[in-house]
Scaffold this motif. Structure first.
Motif, PDB file in Angstrom:
ATOM      1  N   LYS A 685     -32.558  26.212  21.403  1.00  0.00           N
ATOM      2  CA  LYS A 685     -32.024  26.529  20.077  1.00  0.00           C
ATOM      3  C   LYS A 685     -33.103  26.944  19.101  1.00  0.00           C
ATOM      4  O   LYS A 685     -32.874  27.867  18.291  1.00  0.00           O
ATOM      5  CB  LYS A 685     -31.264  25.317  19.542  1.00  0.00           C
ATOM      6  CG  LYS A 685     -30.679  25.495  18.159  1.00  0.00           C
ATOM      7  CD  LYS A 685     -29.985  24.220  17.715  1.00  0.00           C
ATOM      8  CE  LYS A 685     -29.430  24.365  16.292  1.00  0.00           C
ATOM      9  NZ  LYS A 685     -28.787  23.127  15.816  1.00  0.00           N
ATOM     10  N   GLU A 686     -34.258  26.309  19.146  1.00  0.00           N
ATOM     11  CA  GLU A 686     -35.286  26.499  18.129  1.00  0.00           C
ATOM     12  C   GLU A 686     -36.447  27.336  18.671  1.00  0.00           C
ATOM     13  O   GLU A 686     -37.008  27.008  19.710  1.00  0.00           O
ATOM     14  CB  GLU A 686     -35.824  25.145  17.644  1.00  0.00           C
ATOM     15  CG  GLU A 686     -34.787  24.244  17.035  1.00  0.00           C
ATOM     16  CD  GLU A 686     -34.226  24.805  15.742  1.00  0.00           C
ATOM     17  OE1 GLU A 686     -34.895  25.668  15.141  1.00  0.00           O
ATOM     18  OE2 GLU A 686     -33.127  24.391  15.340  1.00  0.00           O
ATOM     19  N   PRO A 687     -36.801  28.431  17.959  1.00  0.00           N
ATOM     20  CA  PRO A 687     -37.980  29.221  18.378  1.00  0.00           C
ATOM     21  C   PRO A 687     -39.299  28.463  18.245  1.00  0.00           C
ATOM     22  O   PRO A 687     -40.291  28.841  18.872  1.00  0.00           O
ATOM     23  CB  PRO A 687     -37.945  30.415  17.416  1.00  0.00           C
ATOM     24  CG  PRO A 687     -36.547  30.472  16.903  1.00  0.00           C
ATOM     25  CD  PRO A 687     -36.061  29.068  16.860  1.00  0.00           C
ATOM     26  N   ALA A 688     -39.336  27.406  17.445  1.00  0.00           N
ATOM     27  CA  ALA A 688     -40.579  26.656  17.246  1.00  0.00           C
ATOM     28  C   ALA A 688     -41.010  25.918  18.506  1.00  0.00           C
ATOM     29  O   ALA A 688     -42.169  25.502  18.605  1.00  0.00           O
ATOM     30  CB  ALA A 688     -40.413  25.666  16.099  1.00  0.00           C
ATOM     31  N   PHE A 689     -40.109  25.744  19.494  1.00  0.00           N
ATOM     32  CA  PHE A 689     -40.435  25.053  20.748  1.00  0.00           C
ATOM     33  C   PHE A 689     -40.153  25.940  21.956  1.00  0.00           C
ATOM     34  O   PHE A 689     -39.814  25.450  23.032  1.00  0.00           O
ATOM     35  CB  PHE A 689     -39.625  23.766  20.868  1.00  0.00           C
ATOM     36  CG  PHE A 689     -39.973  22.715  19.855  1.00  0.00           C
ATOM     37  CD1 PHE A 689     -41.037  21.870  20.054  1.00  0.00           C
ATOM     38  CD2 PHE A 689     -39.241  22.590  18.695  1.00  0.00           C
ATOM     39  CE1 PHE A 689     -41.354  20.900  19.112  1.00  0.00           C
ATOM     40  CE2 PHE A 689     -39.547  21.628  17.744  1.00  0.00           C
ATOM     41  CZ  PHE A 689     -40.611  20.785  17.956  1.00  0.00           C
TER      42      PHE A 689
END
Length: 820
Positions: A685-689
């Motif tokens: 879901k998250e581009p940060a991970f």
């Protein structure tokens, strides 16, 4: 008549020995002399002590005997008695024995020179018709041909005719083979000096006076190969006249140098390391046994006087009469009873650890659990009734040391390694630096911190092994004895182990060596999730005995808090009974709060989750007078403030970003505290991970105890709050409208930037494809890239709308807070 004179180095004296026989008496009566034997003895003593000269008459011959005995000096005391100087009588008998029989002569004087290893012998010719000079030559030739070996059996006697006027003195000149020839008149050429002095021994050099030197008198330096030869030349040729010039001979004062000091000064590259090595070896021989004994005293607790019954009874008696036992002394016992009664889980774990220690397995025992879960209490209860020697090493104290000397001092105090000269480290570095500047290479006198730590640990290992076998019978093997009696091995407790410290790695290696040598049992108490990797380096082929300490249930937590409040209330009551003052209204109010906790619902402690440190803080707040609900809210609020300052504030020296920390906090806040949150829900879901490097942020957050990570097969599969109290703090942070809108906007900006970077990469590839000829094979790739740009742009449009809403919400929340 015989006159025998003995000249000592400090006092010149004459000792006359009279031997009478018929022939000597007749000869003495026939000779017309002006003095009696007593007068002659006094005259000779007077001459020796005043002028230092030996006179001869017309019918007397003066000889000098060399190599008669060992010269007296600093080294003569180390020579056996058999080689030392004999008595004057025995030497005189030997001199008479080797006189030629065809020359009638008798010994008139015998003057030994102890410092030079020779003697003057004055002979009187009984036949007055003989020429003294020719008789002297015959005497010298006969004695040199038939002379015996000297006392050292290395050379024969040497006899010389005294041609000058000998000067007997006892000045301090030392043992030297160099003489100074002073001219009383014109200079004597080196050739003439060589001809005059060569008969006494081999000459090495002759240094004539410099032509520019006009000082008077002038002198020449003559160096012989042997001290005996120089002494013979000085005693025989002093006062001799050569070519009309009278010469005076004296020893050149030698600069007596210490061989060791001279070698040290001349060869610093060799002498400095040797001296330092000798000094270090001497210090090791002196202090190492003391340090081993000091560590044994520390481990065995010999200096812990409270272990002796008589002293312990005396201390308890004093505490009783000072009311210390009623107020403070019972607190520790009551706390232990509270844990054993209301927290049965820890007691069972302690019994399990005690069973492991009794088995004596040669492996590590690990007590693992999060901070504040009661790990130390488990170890304390397990070791309470064990008779094995115990040693506790606190790695957290070592890691908190700021300097190397502080770290070494903490380690030496922990192990009992005394004496420890920390001030010598600076001196050793200075000496090593000075030796390096002097010799061009390091002397190796100073040690690095790692080397000193290894040396301390090796000494401790030696001491611990001695403790484990101190009661072993002589006819029993060590391994069999330790396997049969595991309680003889000391128990080493290592607390606060972390994998990010070099000194902890050294301690683990040292502990592994103790276990492999079967010298001790090692128990690690740690909260580090990667402790197994660190321990596997020391014992790669062993399976560790691990005890996991978790959080207690809600019912057990409530019972613990209630018992804690009861204990505090009873202690306060005892204190008031022993004191003269009455309870104030504030103290009565606090006591009522402590009583009200018994009516608390167990669900109210669900936010604490059974963590022992949080329960203690909560119970202390209640005892201090806070309401139970207010105390819980304050703890949650303080935890939320701590998380906001440590994890959500932008810093450049952290391995995570505030956006990554906020994503984890927001996802865990909406999830059940007791269940693991699936990591895939964040990754997909998250581009940060989205990358592996970004996933390393979870490891850092776990090390900081913000989250707990579940690993299966080395892969992260689930997340949970690091402390149960943190989960309630996550909810409070997410419930803050302004903070939530602000952090969501930062996350959206991060996502928009990440998608924009993707679009730029796709555009670059499309430009490269556009330069190629139009073909059917590249058309599908162009369509795919164009679709990616479309999808990414749709996400950006969506996020920008959400960003605008978040910014508007943050502004409204900020405006509303200004009017409150």
């Amino acid at each position: 008549m015989l006159r025998l004179v003995r000249i000592q180095p400090r006092q010149l004296a004459v000792r006359a020995l009279w031997r009478f026989n018929s022939a000597a008496a007749a000869a003495a009566a026939a000779i017309n002399e002006d003095c009696t034997p007593k007068e002659s003895r006094l005259e000779n003593q007077h001459v020796a002590e005043t002028t230092g000269e030996v006179d001869t008459s017309r019918h007397e011959v003066l000889l000098y005997y060399s190599h008669l005995f060992v010269p007296t000096g600093k080294l003569s005391k180390y020579i056996p008695n058999v080689f030392r100087r004999r008595s004057d009588e025995s030497l005189l008998d030997r001199v008479r024995k080797y006189l030629p029989p065809d020359i009638p002569a008798e010994v008139r004087e015998f003057i030994p020179r102890s410092r030079e290893g020779g003697a003057f012998v004055k002979l009187r010719l009984t036949d007055h018709t003989l020429n003294p000079e020719q008789a002297g030559k015959k005497l010298v030739e006969y004695v040199n041909e038939n002379a015996p070996w000297s006392v050292l059996w290395t050379m024969r006697w040497k006899v010389f005719t005294v041609k000058g006027r000998p000067w007997i003195e006892d000045m301090k000149t030392g043992f030297t083979s160099t003489i100074r020839v002073t001219f009383d008149g014109s200079d004597v050429s080196p050739e003439e000096l060589y001809a005059a002095l060569r008969q006494y021994g081999r000459i090495e050099t002759i240094e004539p006076p410099a032509p520019s030197n006009k000082d008077s008198p002038r002198s020449t330096i003559v160096k012989f190969t042997s001290f005996f030869d120089a002494a013979a030349a000085r005693n025989c040729a002093n006062g001799q006249i050569i070519q009309g010039t009278k010469i005076s001979i004296s020893f050149v004062l030698s600069q007596q140098k210490n061989f060791i000091v001279e070698f040290f000064n001349s060869h610093p590259r060799i002498s400095v390391p040797i001296a330092l090595a000798l000094f270090a070896g001497l210090a090791f021989l002196i202090f190492e046994p003391i340090r081993i004994l000091s560590i044994e005293t520390k481990v065995l607790g010999l200096m812990n006087f409270t272990d002796y019954p008589a002293i312990r009874k005396t201390i308890n008696y004093i505490r009783y009469w000072t009311n210390y036992l009623n107020v403070t002394g019972s607190k520790k016992k009551d706390d232990e009873d509270t844990i054993q009664d209301s927290w049965l889980e820890l007691y069972n774990l302690a019994e399990e650890l005690k069973l492991m220690l009794s088995e004596g397995n040669n492996t590590f025992m690990v007590v693992y659990g999060p901070k504040g879960s009661g790990k130390s209490k488990v170890v304390e209860m397990a070791l309470e009734n064990i008779k094995s020697p115990q040693l506790v090493i606190d790695c957290e104290a070592l890691n908190k040391s700021k300097t190397d000397n502080d770290r070494l001092g903490t380690l030496s105090s922990t192990l009992g390694y005394h004496p420890m000269f920390l001030w010598a480290n600076g001196i050793s570095r200075f000496v090593d630096l000075a030796a390096q500047s002097l010799t061009g290479q390091s002397a190796g006198f100073s040690e690095t911190t790692e080397q000193q730590i290894n040396r301390i640990l090796n000494t401790a290992a030696t001491s611990i092994h001695r403790i484990s076998v101190r009661n072993k019978p002589k006819d029993v093997n060590e391994s069999d004895y330790l396997q049969r009696y595991p309680e003889a091995k000391p128990v080493i407790i290592i607390r606060g182990l972390t994998s990010k410290s070099d000194i902890n790695k050294q301690i683990v290696d040292w502990a592994g060596a103790l276990v492999q040598n079967n010298s001790a049992q090692v128990v690690f108490v740690t909260h580090d999730v990667s402790h197994d990797k660190l321990l596997a380096r020391a014992l790669p082929d062993q399976i560790f005995k691990t005890i996991t300490v978790g959080d207690a249930g809600v019912d057990a937590s409530l019972e613990y808090v209630i018992n804690y409040c009861k204990t505090s209330r009873e202690l306060k009551r005892k204190q008031n009974e022993t004191g003269a003052e009455e309870m104030s209204s504030e103290e009565i109010h606090k006591t009522e709060h402590a009583k009200s906790v018994t009516k608390m619902d167990a669900k109210a402690l669900d936010a604490l989750g059974g963590r022992l440190t949080d329960l203690n803080s909560y119970a202390r707040r209640i005892v201090a007078g806070e309401e139970p609900d207010h105390a819980l809210q304050q703890m949650v609020h303080l935890s939320a403030l701590e998380i906001s300052q440590m994890f959500l504030s932008p810093t450049s020296n952290t391995e995570w970003t505030p956006e990554q920390a906020w994503i984890v906090i927001k996802e865990l806040a909406t999830h059940d505290r007791r269940q693991w949150f699936p990591i895939l829900a964040i990754v997909n879901k998250e581009p940060a991970f989205s990358s592996d490097d970004q996933m390393k942020a979870l490891v850092s957050l776990e090390y900081r105890e913000l989250i707990a990570v579940r690993n299966i097969g080395g892969r992260v599969v689930g997340l949970k709050a690091g402390r149960p109290l943190y989960h309630a703090a996550f909810r409070e942070l997410v419930g803050d409208t302004f903070l939530c809108a602000l952090m969501d906007s930062k996350v959206l900006k991060y996502d928009i930037q990440a998608e924009s970077d993707k679009i730029k990469k796709v555009e670059t590839e499309l430009k490269d494809l556009a330069l190629l000829p139009s073909r059917r094979e590249t058309q599908s790739r162009q369509d795919y890239l164009a679709n990616k740009i479309y999808v990414s742009q749709e996400k950006i449009n969506k996020w920008e709308k959400e960003l605008a809403q978040k910014l508007l919400l943050a502004q409204k929340s900020l405006d509303s807070s200004k009017f409150q």
